[in-house]
Design a protein around this motif. Structure first.
Motif, PDB file in Angstrom:
ATOM      1  N   VAL A  41       0.852  -1.190   0.000  1.00  0.00           N
ATOM      2  CA  VAL A  41       0.000   0.000   0.000  1.00  0.00           C
ATOM      3  C   VAL A  41       0.889   1.241   0.000  1.00  0.00           C
ATOM      4  CG1 VAL A  41      -1.665   1.315   1.361  1.00  0.00           C
ATOM      5  CG2 VAL A  41      -1.903  -1.166   1.164  1.00  0.00           C
ATOM      6  N   GLY A  42       0.594   2.171  -0.910  1.00  0.00           N
ATOM      7  CA  GLY A  42       1.347   3.412  -1.000  1.00  0.00           C
ATOM      8  C   GLY A  42       2.483   3.390  -2.005  1.00  0.00           C
ATOM      9  N   ASP A  43       2.804   2.217  -2.549  1.00  0.00           N
ATOM     10  CA  ASP A  43       3.893   2.144  -3.525  1.00  0.00           C
ATOM     11  C   ASP A  43       3.493   2.767  -4.855  1.00  0.00           C
ATOM     12  OD1 ASP A  43       5.752   0.976  -1.874  1.00  0.00           O
ATOM     13  OD2 ASP A  43       5.483  -1.056  -2.665  1.00  0.00           O
ATOM     14  N   ILE A  44       4.459   3.441  -5.463  1.00  0.00           N
ATOM     15  CA  ILE A  44       4.334   3.966  -6.819  1.00  0.00           C
ATOM     16  C   ILE A  44       5.241   3.095  -7.664  1.00  0.00           C
ATOM     17  CG2 ILE A  44       4.709   5.936  -8.339  1.00  0.00           C
ATOM     18  CD1 ILE A  44       4.426   7.715  -5.797  1.00  0.00           C
ATOM     19  N   ALA A  45       4.711   2.565  -8.747  1.00  0.00           N
ATOM     20  CA  ALA A  45       5.483   1.618  -9.542  1.00  0.00           C
ATOM     21  C   ALA A  45       5.277   1.852 -11.033  1.00  0.00           C
ATOM     22  CB  ALA A  45       5.074   0.184  -9.177  1.00  0.00           C
ATOM     23  N   TYR A  46       6.169   1.247 -11.802  1.00  0.00           N
ATOM     24  CA  TYR A  46       6.086   1.258 -13.264  1.00  0.00           C
ATOM     25  C   TYR A  46       5.923  -0.189 -13.699  1.00  0.00           C
ATOM     26  CZ  TYR A  46       7.617   1.569 -18.115  1.00  0.00           C
ATOM     27  OH  TYR A  46       7.696   1.472 -19.479  1.00  0.00           O
ATOM     28  N   TYR A  47       4.875  -0.458 -14.484  1.00  0.00           N
ATOM     29  CA  TYR A  47       4.662  -1.800 -15.005  1.00  0.00           C
ATOM     30  C   TYR A  47       5.185  -1.831 -16.435  1.00  0.00           C
ATOM     31  CZ  TYR A  47       2.490  -6.295 -15.983  1.00  0.00           C
ATOM     32  OH  TYR A  47       2.271  -7.606 -16.324  1.00  0.00           O
ATOM     33  N   ALA A  48       6.408  -2.354 -16.582  1.00  0.00           N
ATOM     34  CA  ALA A  48       7.124  -2.305 -17.858  1.00  0.00           C
ATOM     35  C   ALA A  48       6.389  -2.971 -19.028  1.00  0.00           C
ATOM     36  CB  ALA A  48       8.523  -2.900 -17.691  1.00  0.00           C
ATOM     37  N   PRO A  49       5.748  -4.146 -18.839  1.00  0.00           N
ATOM     38  CA  PRO A  49       5.093  -4.771 -20.004  1.00  0.00           C
ATOM     39  C   PRO A  49       4.022  -3.889 -20.662  1.00  0.00           C
ATOM     40  CG  PRO A  49       5.337  -6.382 -18.247  1.00  0.00           C
ATOM     41  CD  PRO A  49       5.721  -5.036 -17.669  1.00  0.00           C
ATOM     42  N   TRP A  50       3.329  -3.084 -19.877  1.00  0.00           N
ATOM     43  CA  TRP A  50       2.271  -2.228 -20.424  1.00  0.00           C
ATOM     44  C   TRP A  50       2.703  -0.778 -20.566  1.00  0.00           C
ATOM     45  CZ3 TRP A  50      -2.584  -3.881 -17.141  1.00  0.00           C
ATOM     46  CH2 TRP A  50      -2.909  -5.212 -17.453  1.00  0.00           C
ATOM     47  N   GLY A  51       3.792  -0.385 -19.889  1.00  0.00           N
ATOM     48  CA  GLY A  51       4.252   0.997 -19.960  1.00  0.00           C
ATOM     49  C   GLY A  51       3.398   1.946 -19.139  1.00  0.00           C
ATOM     50  N   ASN A  52       2.884   1.451 -18.000  1.00  0.00           N
ATOM     51  CA  ASN A  52       2.020   2.319 -17.197  1.00  0.00           C
ATOM     52  C   ASN A  52       2.565   2.565 -15.801  1.00  0.00           C
ATOM     53  OD1 ASN A  52       0.763  -0.578 -16.810  1.00  0.00           O
ATOM     54  ND2 ASN A  52       0.116   0.621 -15.047  1.00  0.00           N
ATOM     55  N   LEU A  53       2.144   3.708 -15.258  1.00  0.00           N
ATOM     56  CA  LEU A  53       2.423   4.085 -13.887  1.00  0.00           C
ATOM     57  C   LEU A  53       1.308   3.495 -13.027  1.00  0.00           C
ATOM     58  CD1 LEU A  53       4.217   5.992 -12.105  1.00  0.00           C
ATOM     59  CD2 LEU A  53       2.427   7.708 -12.441  1.00  0.00           C
ATOM     60  N   ALA A  54       1.649   3.024 -11.825  1.00  0.00           N
ATOM     61  CA  ALA A  54       0.648   2.450 -10.918  1.00  0.00           C
ATOM     62  C   ALA A  54       0.852   2.998  -9.518  1.00  0.00           C
ATOM     63  CB  ALA A  54       0.766   0.931 -10.901  1.00  0.00           C
ATOM     64  N   MET A  55      -0.244   3.360  -8.874  1.00  0.00           N
ATOM     65  CA  MET A  55      -0.221   3.791  -7.479  1.00  0.00           C
ATOM     66  C   MET A  55      -1.121   2.841  -6.707  1.00  0.00           C
ATOM     67  SD  MET A  55      -0.142   7.878  -7.684  1.00  0.00           S
ATOM     68  CE  MET A  55       0.933   8.698  -8.859  1.00  0.00           C
ATOM     69  N   PHE A  56      -0.524   2.094  -5.784  1.00  0.00           N
ATOM     70  CA  PHE A  56      -1.245   1.042  -5.079  1.00  0.00           C
ATOM     71  C   PHE A  56      -1.921   1.583  -3.817  1.00  0.00           C
ATOM     72  CE2 PHE A  56       1.563  -1.209  -7.826  1.00  0.00           C
ATOM     73  CZ  PHE A  56       0.833  -2.332  -8.202  1.00  0.00           C
ATOM     74  N   TYR A  57      -3.244   1.391  -3.747  1.00  0.00           N
ATOM     75  CA  TYR A  57      -3.978   1.764  -2.536  1.00  0.00           C
ATOM     76  C   TYR A  57      -4.409   0.530  -1.760  1.00  0.00           C
ATOM     77  CZ  TYR A  57      -8.202   1.097  -5.415  1.00  0.00           C
ATOM     78  OH  TYR A  57      -9.180   0.598  -6.245  1.00  0.00           O
ATOM     79  N   ARG A  58      -4.128  -0.652  -2.282  1.00  0.00           N
ATOM     80  CA  ARG A  58      -4.330  -1.913  -1.564  1.00  0.00           C
ATOM     81  C   ARG A  58      -3.112  -2.790  -1.822  1.00  0.00           C
ATOM     82  NH1 ARG A  58     -10.464  -2.565  -2.962  1.00  0.00           N
ATOM     83  NH2 ARG A  58     -11.330  -1.351  -1.241  1.00  0.00           N
ATOM     84  N   ASP A  59      -2.897  -3.747  -0.935  1.00  0.00           N
ATOM     85  CA  ASP A  59      -1.774  -4.671  -1.084  1.00  0.00           C
ATOM     86  C   ASP A  59      -1.983  -5.537  -2.318  1.00  0.00           C
ATOM     87  OD1 ASP A  59       0.661  -5.732  -0.355  1.00  0.00           O
ATOM     88  OD2 ASP A  59      -0.203  -7.207   1.010  1.00  0.00           O
ATOM     89  N   PHE A  60      -0.884  -5.918  -2.939  1.00  0.00           N
ATOM     90  CA  PHE A  60      -0.938  -6.730  -4.148  1.00  0.00           C
ATOM     91  C   PHE A  60       0.229  -7.702  -4.113  1.00  0.00           C
ATOM     92  CE2 PHE A  60      -0.507  -7.391  -8.796  1.00  0.00           C
ATOM     93  CZ  PHE A  60      -1.808  -7.772  -9.060  1.00  0.00           C
TER      94      PHE A  60
END
Length: 117
Positions: free
Chosen positions: A64-83
Motif C-alpha cells: 500500500v502506498g507504492d508507486i510503480a512502473y509496469y514495464a510490459p504495459w508501460g504504465n504508472l501504478a499507485m497502489f492503494y491496496r496490497d498486491f
C-alpha cells in the motif's frame, strides 16, 4: 527525491528511490494524468514513453502506498491496496502518509511534479 501529487484539492508527497527507471520517470515531469482504477487495488495511467528498466529487478511485490512502473504495459501504478508479486513491476517510490486520495471509486486526475527544494 521528493514529488508532489496533486489530486483535487489534496497534495500528497512521495519519496522516490534512486534508480535508472526513476530517473527516466523524473524526466517526464511535470505530468498531468488521469489515473484509472485497475483491479480495485491500484490506479494506473499509461505514460507517453516507455521507461528504462536497466538494472531493475525482474519483478516486485508492491505494498500500500507504492508507486510503480509496469514495464510490459508501460504504465504508472499507485497502489492503494496490497498486491502480490508481479513480473515486470518496478517500484519507483512510496507515498508519504495517507493514500486516501487514491482509494476512491473511478478515476482520479493528478498532476505530478518535483518538489521544489
Amino acid at each position: 527525491m521528493k514529488i508532489n501529487i496533486k489530486a483535487g484539492n489534496e497534495v500528497v508527497t512521495a519519496t522516490l528511490i534512486d534508480s535508472k527507471t526513476t530517473q527516466d520517470f523524473i524526466s517526464l515531469l511535470p505530468l498531468t494524468l488521469t489515473l484509472e482504477d485497475y483491479a480495485r487495488n491500484e490506479k494506473i495511467s499509461y505514460l507517453s514513453k516507455k521507461l528504462s528498466t536497466e538494472d531493475a529487478p525482474p519483478g516486485s511485490d508492491p505494498a500500500v502506498g507504492d508507486i510503480a512502473y509496469y514495464a510490459p504495459w508501460g504504465n504508472l501504478a499507485m497502489f492503494y491496496r496490497d498486491f502480490g508479486y508481479s513480473n515486470g513491476l518496478v517500484i519507483l517510490g512510496k507515498i508519504d502518509g495517507a493514500i486516501d486520495a487514491f482509494n476512491v471509486p473511478g478515476s482520479v486526475k493528478v498532476t505530478i511534479e518535483l518538489q521544489s527544494q
